[in-house]
Design a protein around this motif. Sequence first.
Motif, PDB file in Angstrom:
ATOM      1  N   MET A   1      30.154  51.668  47.907  1.00  0.00           N
ATOM      2  CA  MET A   1      29.285  50.651  47.694  1.00  0.00           C
ATOM      3  C   MET A   1      28.984  50.616  46.344  1.00  0.00           C
ATOM      4  O   MET A   1      28.299  51.419  45.958  1.00  0.00           O
ATOM      5  CB  MET A   1      28.128  50.354  48.729  1.00  0.00           C
ATOM      6  CG  MET A   1      26.988  49.651  48.477  1.00  0.00           C
ATOM      7  SD  MET A   1      27.602  47.690  49.091  1.00  0.00           S
ATOM      8  CE  MET A   1      26.162  47.085  48.862  1.00  0.00           C
ATOM      9  N   ARG A   2      29.287  49.319  45.607  1.00  0.00           N
ATOM     10  CA  ARG A   2      28.910  49.411  44.259  1.00  0.00           C
ATOM     11  C   ARG A   2      27.603  48.833  44.111  1.00  0.00           C
ATOM     12  O   ARG A   2      27.363  47.942  44.574  1.00  0.00           O
ATOM     13  CB  ARG A   2      29.929  48.638  43.381  1.00  0.00           C
ATOM     14  CG  ARG A   2      31.225  49.177  43.419  1.00  0.00           C
ATOM     15  CD  ARG A   2      32.323  48.265  42.736  1.00  0.00           C
ATOM     16  NE  ARG A   2      31.750  48.077  41.457  1.00  0.00           N
ATOM     17  CZ  ARG A   2      31.832  46.764  40.847  1.00  0.00           C
ATOM     18  NH1 ARG A   2      32.071  45.716  41.537  1.00  0.00           N
ATOM     19  NH2 ARG A   2      31.585  46.678  39.604  1.00  0.00           N
ATOM     20  N   CYS A   3      26.766  49.509  43.414  1.00  0.00           N
ATOM     21  CA  CYS A   3      25.335  48.714  42.991  1.00  0.00           C
ATOM     22  C   CYS A   3      25.425  48.643  41.422  1.00  0.00           C
ATOM     23  O   CYS A   3      24.562  49.762  41.018  1.00  0.00           O
ATOM     24  CB  CYS A   3      24.396  49.577  43.626  1.00  0.00           C
ATOM     25  SG  CYS A   3      24.121  49.522  45.405  1.00  0.00           S
ATOM     26  N   VAL A   4      26.057  47.684  40.961  1.00  0.00           N
ATOM     27  CA  VAL A   4      25.930  47.542  39.509  1.00  0.00           C
ATOM     28  C   VAL A   4      24.711  46.295  39.359  1.00  0.00           C
ATOM     29  O   VAL A   4      25.184  45.198  39.465  1.00  0.00           O
ATOM     30  CB  VAL A   4      27.194  47.260  38.729  1.00  0.00           C
ATOM     31  CG1 VAL A   4      26.983  47.089  37.374  1.00  0.00           C
ATOM     32  CG2 VAL A   4      28.140  48.307  39.277  1.00  0.00           C
ATOM     33  N   TYR A   5      23.611  46.785  38.777  1.00  0.00           N
ATOM     34  CA  TYR A   5      22.696  45.665  38.315  1.00  0.00           C
ATOM     35  C   TYR A   5      22.865  45.407  36.900  1.00  0.00           C
ATOM     36  O   TYR A   5      22.871  46.276  36.093  1.00  0.00           O
ATOM     37  CB  TYR A   5      21.362  46.220  38.692  1.00  0.00           C
ATOM     38  CG  TYR A   5      21.024  46.547  40.095  1.00  0.00           C
ATOM     39  CD1 TYR A   5      21.219  47.684  40.537  1.00  0.00           C
ATOM     40  CD2 TYR A   5      20.615  45.353  40.874  1.00  0.00           C
ATOM     41  CE1 TYR A   5      21.021  48.072  42.050  1.00  0.00           C
ATOM     42  CE2 TYR A   5      20.205  45.814  42.298  1.00  0.00           C
ATOM     43  CZ  TYR A   5      20.549  47.104  42.822  1.00  0.00           C
ATOM     44  OH  TYR A   5      20.294  47.100  44.104  1.00  0.00           O
ATOM     45  N   THR A   6      22.670  44.259  36.687  1.00  0.00           N
ATOM     46  CA  THR A   6      22.419  43.796  35.193  1.00  0.00           C
ATOM     47  C   THR A   6      21.054  42.910  35.238  1.00  0.00           C
ATOM     48  O   THR A   6      20.901  42.082  36.211  1.00  0.00           O
ATOM     49  CB  THR A   6      23.555  42.996  34.825  1.00  0.00           C
ATOM     50  OG1 THR A   6      24.062  41.891  35.696  1.00  0.00           O
ATOM     51  CG2 THR A   6      24.838  43.893  34.249  1.00  0.00           C
ATOM     52  N   VAL A   7      20.565  43.308  34.140  1.00  0.00           N
ATOM     53  CA  VAL A   7      18.935  42.314  34.018  1.00  0.00           C
ATOM     54  C   VAL A   7      18.921  41.683  32.779  1.00  0.00           C
ATOM     55  O   VAL A   7      19.605  42.216  31.635  1.00  0.00           O
ATOM     56  CB  VAL A   7      17.995  43.430  33.919  1.00  0.00           C
ATOM     57  CG1 VAL A   7      16.698  42.938  33.745  1.00  0.00           C
ATOM     58  CG2 VAL A   7      18.133  44.392  35.335  1.00  0.00           C
TER      59      VAL A   7
ATOM     60  N   THR B   1      40.278  44.031  40.754  1.00  0.00           N
ATOM     61  CA  THR B   1      39.528  42.819  40.847  1.00  0.00           C
ATOM     62  C   THR B   1      38.200  43.093  40.071  1.00  0.00           C
ATOM     63  O   THR B   1      37.553  42.310  39.498  1.00  0.00           O
ATOM     64  CB  THR B   1      39.320  42.483  42.240  1.00  0.00           C
ATOM     65  OG1 THR B   1      38.847  43.531  42.923  1.00  0.00           O
ATOM     66  CG2 THR B   1      40.718  42.178  43.051  1.00  0.00           C
ATOM     67  N   GLN B   2      37.473  44.277  40.329  1.00  0.00           N
ATOM     68  CA  GLN B   2      36.288  44.415  39.913  1.00  0.00           C
ATOM     69  C   GLN B   2      35.871  44.524  38.507  1.00  0.00           C
ATOM     70  O   GLN B   2      34.991  43.821  37.986  1.00  0.00           O
ATOM     71  CB  GLN B   2      35.773  45.989  40.343  1.00  0.00           C
ATOM     72  CG  GLN B   2      35.645  46.073  41.815  1.00  0.00           C
ATOM     73  CD  GLN B   2      35.421  47.409  42.215  1.00  0.00           C
ATOM     74  OE1 GLN B   2      35.537  48.295  41.416  1.00  0.00           O
ATOM     75  NE2 GLN B   2      35.106  47.592  43.658  1.00  0.00           N
ATOM     76  N   ASP B   3      37.015  44.692  37.581  1.00  0.00           N
ATOM     77  CA  ASP B   3      37.056  44.552  36.207  1.00  0.00           C
ATOM     78  C   ASP B   3      37.047  42.961  35.695  1.00  0.00           C
ATOM     79  O   ASP B   3      36.548  42.632  34.780  1.00  0.00           O
ATOM     80  CB  ASP B   3      38.204  45.128  35.446  1.00  0.00           C
ATOM     81  CG  ASP B   3      38.010  46.535  35.707  1.00  0.00           C
ATOM     82  OD1 ASP B   3      39.328  47.270  35.347  1.00  0.00           O
ATOM     83  OD2 ASP B   3      37.019  47.284  35.796  1.00  0.00           O
ATOM     84  N   VAL B   4      37.657  42.106  36.514  1.00  0.00           N
ATOM     85  CA  VAL B   4      37.930  40.698  36.331  1.00  0.00           C
ATOM     86  C   VAL B   4      36.812  39.854  37.051  1.00  0.00           C
ATOM     87  O   VAL B   4      36.177  38.803  36.071  1.00  0.00           O
ATOM     88  CB  VAL B   4      39.399  40.308  36.729  1.00  0.00           C
ATOM     89  CG1 VAL B   4      39.606  38.890  36.700  1.00  0.00           C
ATOM     90  CG2 VAL B   4      40.211  41.043  36.007  1.00  0.00           C
ATOM     91  N   GLU B   5      36.342  40.024  37.971  1.00  0.00           N
ATOM     92  CA  GLU B   5      35.441  39.195  38.904  1.00  0.00           C
ATOM     93  C   GLU B   5      34.360  38.735  38.049  1.00  0.00           C
ATOM     94  O   GLU B   5      33.893  37.690  38.250  1.00  0.00           O
ATOM     95  CB  GLU B   5      35.584  39.660  40.376  1.00  0.00           C
ATOM     96  CG  GLU B   5      34.574  40.847  40.556  1.00  0.00           C
ATOM     97  CD  GLU B   5      34.476  41.042  41.964  1.00  0.00           C
ATOM     98  OE1 GLU B   5      33.632  40.376  42.781  1.00  0.00           O
ATOM     99  OE2 GLU B   5      34.932  42.350  42.308  1.00  0.00           O
TER     100      GLU B   5
ATOM    101  N   ILE C   1      20.997  40.380  38.644  1.00  0.00           N
ATOM    102  CA  ILE C   1      21.931  40.185  39.632  1.00  0.00           C
ATOM    103  C   ILE C   1      22.629  41.378  39.993  1.00  0.00           C
ATOM    104  O   ILE C   1      22.291  42.409  39.168  1.00  0.00           O
ATOM    105  CB  ILE C   1      23.060  39.270  39.305  1.00  0.00           C
ATOM    106  CG1 ILE C   1      23.746  39.721  38.072  1.00  0.00           C
ATOM    107  CG2 ILE C   1      22.217  38.165  39.272  1.00  0.00           C
ATOM    108  CD1 ILE C   1      25.146  39.797  38.133  1.00  0.00           C
ATOM    109  N   SER C   2      23.303  41.698  41.280  1.00  0.00           N
ATOM    110  CA  SER C   2      23.881  42.831  41.519  1.00  0.00           C
ATOM    111  C   SER C   2      25.388  42.493  41.941  1.00  0.00           C
ATOM    112  O   SER C   2      25.493  41.711  42.845  1.00  0.00           O
ATOM    113  CB  SER C   2      23.029  43.598  42.762  1.00  0.00           C
ATOM    114  OG  SER C   2      23.932  44.674  43.284  1.00  0.00           O
ATOM    115  N   LEU C   3      26.416  43.219  41.303  1.00  0.00           N
ATOM    116  CA  LEU C   3      27.614  42.869  41.940  1.00  0.00           C
ATOM    117  C   LEU C   3      27.895  43.636  43.289  1.00  0.00           C
ATOM    118  O   LEU C   3      28.699  43.258  43.961  1.00  0.00           O
ATOM    119  CB  LEU C   3      28.612  43.669  40.743  1.00  0.00           C
ATOM    120  CG  LEU C   3      28.612  42.845  39.575  1.00  0.00           C
ATOM    121  CD1 LEU C   3      29.437  43.363  38.463  1.00  0.00           C
ATOM    122  CD2 LEU C   3      29.226  41.315  39.730  1.00  0.00           C
TER     123      LEU C   3
END
Lengths: 140, 307, 222
Positions: free
Chosen positions: A1-7, B200-204, A17-19
Amino acid sequence: MRCVYTVYMTMHSWISISLGDPRPLYLQVIEQVKRRVAVGDLPPASELPSIRELASGLKVSVITIKRAYLELERDGVIATRQGKGSVVADRPGLQSSIQEAELREHLKQAVSLGLLLGKSKTEMQKRIAEVYEQTQKGDK
Amino acid sequence: MTTKLESETETELAISLQDVSKSYKHFKLRNINFSVERGTVAGLIGPNGAGKSTTMRILMGLVQPDSGTVTALGKSISSSEATAKQDIGYFSDDMRLYKPESIGWHMQFVRSLYPTWDDAYATQLLDRFGLIQQQIVKGLSHGQRVKAMLLLILARRPKLLILDEPTNGLDPVAKHEILTELMRVVEDDSRTILYSSHNTQDVEQISDSITFIDRGQVIASSNRDAFLEKWKCIKLHAPEGWKAPIVDGLRLESCHRNLHVLSFSQFGGELPSELHATGVTIESMESMTLEEVFVSSVLRGREESPS
Amino acid sequence: MNLQAIRILFLKDLFLSRRHLFAYFAGGLVASALVCVPNATLSFVGFILVVTVAIAAGIHMIGTLLLAETTDHTRLFVMSLPVSLLDYSIGKISVVLTTYLIPWTAMFTSLMIVTVVSGKQGNAAVLPTIFLFLLAGFMLQLVTAVISESVGWTICVMVGCNVGLNVFLMQLFANPEVSELSKSNVLTWPGVVLLTISVELLIIAVTLVMAFLFQTRKRDLI
């Protein structure tokens, strides 16, 4: 599960937001802006970043922010002045109307899922009451 | 796959490919129709060998198509046309710099060909990417080499960036540094990015439009959120011997005993009534990740036209 | 055609090959000096070295400046810049030729000077036939490299030229007019020498044009 937040830090507050969140990004932005307005972090008439600035800051596509701003404007949360960017709408009761709208939206999602699973109105009401009791007990 | 060519004038499009085809011994690029509006970020996703690199090379005039028309920034690109390349920055994962020379030497070389080179910005990029002018290319790691090449492109502020798998094999920090700089480009609404990857993760994240390509053909094109809204993953319990009804956009992804997992690409608010009618119990309906949408699209495309 | 771009590409390649160029230039002068030594064995060794430098310089420059750009994918980098294929071709062929001509001219000029000064004027007619043969051989390798983009084929042609050189030298000095001329103090131009030089110049001109045409007609650069 990816939890990449940008603020993104605005002049008054922050938007994140979180991807890893499966929901569309524009919905996350809308929710974030509404929440900041609802709790008073983004005061009425305060300036919002330009669409491209916010897109760059959050590292999301411009089309995402464009859509978010369009819907926020449609919902009366923000107002866009020609050539001057967007500001938080300056109308009375904005905060409470957002909070009310958020509640209705959550309930709508619950009801939609219930309908999909074939639950009747009575069954849904019963479940809502149960969850309400449990949550209240849990808070105490 | 629809294009906006009818309603938009040519000058609104940063990139336009119309009926482009190219044949190689073991691979064919067929009837590629693809356009990118000025001021947007377009993502091109495809498995390895799908034709992403070939499409981008045709755009840059490095490869001549067998048929079709290609324009970039309103000008037709061919190997005889050098002036069009003045405003374009091209990156390809298999491109190389001169190993015995330094980053600084490459900067001077590129600078001599571009009047738009911005020295101050180049210095800033060196700092942001953690590079030193005196570093020799031979001693650079993969990530540093990619960043050096991107620096050479970004510092001359091209109107159009054509990036073929720029984040391939990069660590998350390097990816973050590069995406941050690419998003700075986006702040200028006259500049456009076309960006390909098999990931896909790099692009989306940063793409306004996403196009899937497989086996030399475009198979789907939309923006990220539209894909996520239209595509749903349905898990249901069905009786023994049940077969999924034939509904446009519905595909069986997997099944185990009587648990079936289907993908539906045309969700408009309601599930197809045919599903309920066949006596199944729907367990859940969820959004799919872009990666899942991509894999399903590719597999569907291959089933529809096996080659 | 963009002269500015051609100039930049030409100077770029000249700069990239600066170390090798210097080595061949210096090596060539040393070899030429050795030819002039009174000792017959050393002089012969010197001659072999002159030929070796000429052949090595040729294949090395073709390899590093032309063939390597394809295998190393640096050509992809250069062609992503605002240069047309025409600019690239003119710049490339002229720089490869120039880098070869630098040691070639150094050796040819120094040996010609020594010949004239030493009084064996006859050799001043023989030397050009040998040097132009080397140049023609280089041009054949260059056009092979441009057409085939293959190290293997270029080396085949190089080996062919090397064998050809030995046969050529044998035939040349077997000719009584030439053998007389190489020992003479008078400069004359016998028919066989003039014919040989004409053929060599023709080969050089034709291969140069061919190399250029093939390079500029490439449709797919990768």
